[in-house]
Scaffold this motif. Structure first.
Motif, PDB file in Angstrom:
ATOM      1  N   PHE A   1       0.820  -1.212   0.000  1.00  0.00           N
ATOM      2  CA  PHE A   1       0.000   0.000   0.000  1.00  0.00           C
ATOM      3  C   PHE A   1       0.857   1.268   0.000  1.00  0.00           C
ATOM      4  O   PHE A   1       0.330   2.380   0.012  1.00  0.00           O
ATOM      5  CB  PHE A   1      -0.935   0.004   1.220  1.00  0.00           C
ATOM      6  N   ILE A   2       2.171   1.088   0.009  1.00  0.00           N
ATOM      7  CA  ILE A   2       3.070   2.246   0.010  1.00  0.00           C
ATOM      8  C   ILE A   2       3.790   2.295  -1.331  1.00  0.00           C
ATOM      9  O   ILE A   2       5.003   2.111  -1.437  1.00  0.00           O
ATOM     10  CB  ILE A   2       4.073   2.158   1.190  1.00  0.00           C
ATOM     11  N   ASN A   3       3.019   2.525  -2.371  1.00  0.00           N
ATOM     12  CA  ASN A   3       3.553   2.638  -3.730  1.00  0.00           C
ATOM     13  C   ASN A   3       3.279   4.013  -4.323  1.00  0.00           C
ATOM     14  O   ASN A   3       3.327   4.209  -5.536  1.00  0.00           O
ATOM     15  CB  ASN A   3       2.963   1.544  -4.627  1.00  0.00           C
ATOM     16  N   ARG A   4       3.000   4.963  -3.452  1.00  0.00           N
ATOM     17  CA  ARG A   4       2.711   6.356  -3.804  1.00  0.00           C
ATOM     18  C   ARG A   4       2.946   7.189  -2.559  1.00  0.00           C
ATOM     19  O   ARG A   4       3.094   6.641  -1.451  1.00  0.00           O
ATOM     20  CB  ARG A   4       1.260   6.498  -4.278  1.00  0.00           C
ATOM     21  N   PRO A   5       3.017   8.520  -2.668  1.00  0.00           N
ATOM     22  CA  PRO A   5       3.241   9.344  -1.482  1.00  0.00           C
ATOM     23  C   PRO A   5       2.159   9.137  -0.421  1.00  0.00           C
ATOM     24  O   PRO A   5       0.963   9.123  -0.720  1.00  0.00           O
ATOM     25  CB  PRO A   5       3.198  10.771  -2.040  1.00  0.00           C
ATOM     26  N   VAL A   6       2.606   8.947   0.809  1.00  0.00           N
ATOM     27  CA  VAL A   6       1.707   8.748   1.953  1.00  0.00           C
ATOM     28  C   VAL A   6       1.882   9.951   2.882  1.00  0.00           C
ATOM     29  O   VAL A   6       2.984  10.212   3.358  1.00  0.00           O
ATOM     30  CB  VAL A   6       2.028   7.447   2.703  1.00  0.00           C
ATOM     31  N   ASP A   7       0.806  10.669   3.136  1.00  0.00           N
ATOM     32  CA  ASP A   7       0.888  11.856   3.986  1.00  0.00           C
ATOM     33  C   ASP A   7       0.955  11.496   5.466  1.00  0.00           C
ATOM     34  O   ASP A   7       1.633  12.173   6.245  1.00  0.00           O
ATOM     35  CB  ASP A   7      -0.316  12.771   3.723  1.00  0.00           C
ATOM     36  N   MET A   8       0.258  10.430   5.856  1.00  0.00           N
ATOM     37  CA  MET A   8       0.277   9.992   7.249  1.00  0.00           C
ATOM     38  C   MET A   8       0.150   8.476   7.307  1.00  0.00           C
ATOM     39  O   MET A   8      -0.776   7.898   6.727  1.00  0.00           O
ATOM     40  CB  MET A   8      -0.858  10.634   8.045  1.00  0.00           C
TER      41      MET A   8
END
Length: 269
Positions: free
Chosen positions: A174-181
């Motif tokens: 699920f971390i394959n794009r920018p994660v803000d939080m």
């Protein structure tokens, strides 16, 4: 008498004080309810259900009074991963803070997940994905202690009461794009998960981690801090929940845990 007059004056002249008084009364009512029982509250504008009165009061205070998850972002539609969503108070808070946010909420306990889904529907939240699975370093099935409130966790003790089999997902997927939080409150599985996502932490701007130390088990706080420091984060730590005033003499424990810490990791600009 003077205190009473001041109280009445505040109640009549300040709407926010009246709201606080009503809120306090509702929380007191919730505290008197039996534990591990599904009840409904009108403390919010929409109906909300809980699975446990004591854990609700504690979590409500952390999230909506202390605002431990409050953060800033220039992204109008932040991407938020809520690992260990429980009944959804954190998800509700994130969506209140950023109405256009995309939230993915993970909750492995089936009974708790049913209440989470019910609350998300009650508040008519959009752009919220709910997964009845635990985050882990792989897709598999594990034994899970369903505590009935906010203390459910992965376990190796299959003889323990209330142990059920759950499915997991790999958080890294699920971390394959920018994660803000990225919020991680997964009752002891945080170190294994962080070790697995260490090479993709560059995607993440802010991380909240609730660290859990268990009696007679290896402590891994040093591993967590090393991972987030090497990934370019600074951190701030608060003690929460279990507090031992005289730890050299006696260490207190709850549900097998002897220490809990809130870790706030912020990317160095």
């Amino acid at each position: 008498m003077l205190q009473y007059v001041k109280h009445v004056g505040k109640y009549l002249l300040r709407p926010e004080y009246r709201l606080s008084e009503k809120e306090a009364k509702k929380l007191q009512l919730i505290k008197r309810q039996p534990r591990f029982t599904v009840i409904q509250t009108d403390i919010f504008p929409s109906p909300l259900w809980m699975v446990d009165s004591a854990s609700f009061v504690f979590i409500y205070s952390e999230i909506f009074k202390q605002e431990i998850y409050k953060f800033k972002t220039s992204n109008a539609k932040p991407y938020i991963l809520d690992c260990g969503a429980n009944i959804g108070l954190s998800t509700l808070y994130f969506k209140d803070l950023f109405p256009d946010a995309e939230v993915v909420a993970f909750e492995p306990d089936t009974k708790v997940f049913e209440i989470l889904a019910k609350n998300v529907q009650s508040f008519r939240l959009t752009n919220v994905s709910l997964l009845n699975k635990a985050v882990w370093h792989s897709e598999t099935k594990l034994q899970f202690y369903a505590e009935g409130a906010d203390g459910g966790r992965i376990t190796n003790d299959i003889k323990e009461a209330n142990v059920v089999e759950i499915e997991t997902v790999r958080l890294k997927d699920f971390i394959n794009r920018p994660v803000d939080m990225l919020k991680i409150d997964i009752e002891g599985a945080e170190t294994q998960v962080l070790e697995d996502i260490a090479d993709v932490l560059s995607y993440i701007d802010k991380i909240f981690i609730e660290y859990h130390s268990f009696v007679n088990q290896e402590q891994t706080l040093d591993k967590i801090l090393k991972i987030i420091k090497e990934a370019g984060f600074t951190y701030y730590i608060n003690q929460v929940g279990i507090v031992s005033q005289s730890p050299f003499y006696e260490k207190k424990a709850f549900l097998g845990m002897d220490n809990q810490l809130n870790i706030f990791a912020d990317r160095v600009k």
